[in-house]
Design a protein around this motif. Structure first.
Motif, PDB file in Angstrom:
ATOM      1  N   LEU A 101       0.776  -1.252   0.000  1.00  0.00           N
ATOM      2  CA  LEU A 101       0.000   0.000   0.000  1.00  0.00           C
ATOM      3  C   LEU A 101       0.805   1.298   0.000  1.00  0.00           C
ATOM      4  N   PRO A 102       1.770   1.464   0.932  1.00  0.00           N
ATOM      5  CA  PRO A 102       2.488   2.746   0.925  1.00  0.00           C
ATOM      6  C   PRO A 102       3.192   3.014  -0.406  1.00  0.00           C
ATOM      7  N   MET A 103       3.750   1.973  -1.014  1.00  0.00           N
ATOM      8  CA  MET A 103       4.446   2.171  -2.292  1.00  0.00           C
ATOM      9  C   MET A 103       3.462   2.505  -3.401  1.00  0.00           C
ATOM     10  N   GLN A 104       2.257   1.914  -3.327  1.00  0.00           N
ATOM     11  CA  GLN A 104       1.233   2.245  -4.326  1.00  0.00           C
ATOM     12  C   GLN A 104       0.821   3.708  -4.204  1.00  0.00           C
ATOM     13  N   LEU A 105       0.645   4.149  -2.960  1.00  0.00           N
ATOM     14  CA  LEU A 105       0.242   5.541  -2.745  1.00  0.00           C
ATOM     15  C   LEU A 105       1.297   6.505  -3.261  1.00  0.00           C
ATOM     16  N   TRP A 106       2.554   6.097  -3.214  1.00  0.00           N
ATOM     17  CA  TRP A 106       3.635   6.955  -3.700  1.00  0.00           C
ATOM     18  C   TRP A 106       3.935   6.736  -5.183  1.00  0.00           C
ATOM     19  N   GLY A 107       3.151   5.879  -5.839  1.00  0.00           N
ATOM     20  CA  GLY A 107       3.257   5.724  -7.281  1.00  0.00           C
ATOM     21  C   GLY A 107       4.466   4.946  -7.771  1.00  0.00           C
ATOM     22  N   TYR A 108       4.962   4.032  -6.963  1.00  0.00           N
ATOM     23  CA  TYR A 108       6.077   3.192  -7.430  1.00  0.00           C
ATOM     24  C   TYR A 108       5.615   2.237  -8.526  1.00  0.00           C
ATOM     25  N   LYS A 109       6.550   1.820  -9.360  1.00  0.00           N
ATOM     26  CA  LYS A 109       6.228   0.868 -10.434  1.00  0.00           C
ATOM     27  C   LYS A 109       5.979  -0.517  -9.863  1.00  0.00           C
ATOM     28  N   LYS A 110       5.140  -1.263 -10.584  1.00  0.00           N
ATOM     29  CA  LYS A 110       4.734  -2.593 -10.169  1.00  0.00           C
ATOM     30  C   LYS A 110       5.928  -3.502  -9.852  1.00  0.00           C
ATOM     31  N   GLU A 111       6.943  -3.464 -10.706  1.00  0.00           N
ATOM     32  CA  GLU A 111       8.104  -4.346 -10.515  1.00  0.00           C
ATOM     33  C   GLU A 111       8.894  -3.961  -9.256  1.00  0.00           C
ATOM     34  N   GLU A 112       9.013  -2.649  -9.033  1.00  0.00           N
ATOM     35  CA  GLU A 112       9.712  -2.179  -7.826  1.00  0.00           C
ATOM     36  C   GLU A 112       8.966  -2.644  -6.574  1.00  0.00           C
ATOM     37  N   ILE A 113       7.640  -2.508  -6.632  1.00  0.00           N
ATOM     38  CA  ILE A 113       6.810  -2.898  -5.487  1.00  0.00           C
ATOM     39  C   ILE A 113       6.978  -4.387  -5.225  1.00  0.00           C
ATOM     40  N   SER A 114       6.883  -5.170  -6.291  1.00  0.00           N
ATOM     41  CA  SER A 114       6.947  -6.609  -6.147  1.00  0.00           C
ATOM     42  C   SER A 114       8.288  -7.050  -5.543  1.00  0.00           C
TER      43      SER A 114
END
Ligand code: ADP
Ligand code: ADP
Length: 220
Positions: A101-114
């Motif tokens: 969630l926090p990374m999504q809110l900050w707009g990180y890319k899917k691969e970075e999040i994963s």
């Protein structure tokens, strides 16, 4: 890293923090201990910029929090992770989604999040639970998810508000050991608020005792 000097905080006209001065160094595990109502959570909320204070100085990395503008405050809060007594997980999201969630809110890319979430799942030992929902986890596992979520944005500081108060003694010890490991591996400064002396004994390098908004003891 965190420097507090002569801090006062009021709720309407009741003083809940009285002339608090604390210095917390980078990499320390610092405990604030006291009974319910002592002002511990209020102090933590002042440190992460969620709560305003009347007067005094509160510096995090040499920045005065109450002078930060709204967007600066948002950026500042990236540097502080927080965990709570009741975990604050989103029930209808999986472990993986909660941590993301926090990374999504900050707009990180899917691969970075994963990549990040998988690394953190390994760190907290929950790789096989990534598709589970919070209701399928034990208390200790839920707190591990919350810890992983608090670390996603690479904070320098982790604030723990009664993070083991809902857990049995063995689970408490395992969570405290995880926090120690995180402190050592990632060099994260940890501030723990608790009413349990046992927690302080197990983990803290320094501790102060808070009562009715006053510091009444210090142990280092
Ligand atoms: P602790 O975390 O040590 O239990 P708190 O910081 O939650 O203590 O509370 C300190 C005091 O401030 C208590 O007397 C509590 O009732 C009061 N308090 C906390 N939050 C608020 C609020 N938002 N408004 C008014 N009073 C509050
Ligand atoms: P804890 O004891 O876990 O620190 P509390 O149950 O005291 O937390 O507080 C839960 C929430 O209620 C917090 O957001 C706090 O700010 C708020 N709160 C606590 N005491 C008061 C109060 N006297 N008046 C208004 N809000 C309060």
């Amino acid at each position: 890293m965190i420097n507090i000097k002569n801090l006062n905080k009021y709720y309407s006209n009741t003083k809940v923090l009285n002339n608090i001065s604390i210095d917390i160094k980078k990499g320390e595990i610092f405990a604030i201990v006291g009974h319910s109502g002592a002002g511990k959570s209020t102090l933590l909320r002042c440190i992460n910029g969620l709560e305003d204070y009347a007067d005094g100085i509160l510096l995090v990395n040499n920045k005065e929090i109450k002078n930060l503008k709204k967007d600066e405050l948002r950026e500042f809060r990236k540097n502080i992770g927080m965990i709570f007594q009741h975990f604050s997980l989103i029930q209808r999201k999986t472990v993986f989604e909660n941590i993301s969630l926090p990374m999504q809110l900050w707009g990180y890319k899917k691969e970075e999040i994963s990549k990040k979430v998988n690394d953190l799942l390994a760190l907290v030992g929950l790789e096989e639970k990534k598709d589970a929902y919070p209701s399928q986890l034990s208390g200790g596992q839920k707190q591990r998810v919350a810890i992983a979520r608090a670390l996603t944005l690479d904070p320098e500081i982790l604030l723990c508000d009664e993070a083991t108060s809902a857990l049995d003694p063995n689970t408490t010890t395992s969570i405290l050991n995880l926090l120690k490991e995180i402190n050592e591996k990632l060099n994260i400064t940890i501030v723990i608020v608790t009413h349990e002396m046992e927690v302080v004994k197990q983990i803290a390098q320094k501790a102060l005792l808070l009562e009715h908004g006053n510091i009444i003891g210090f142990d280092d």
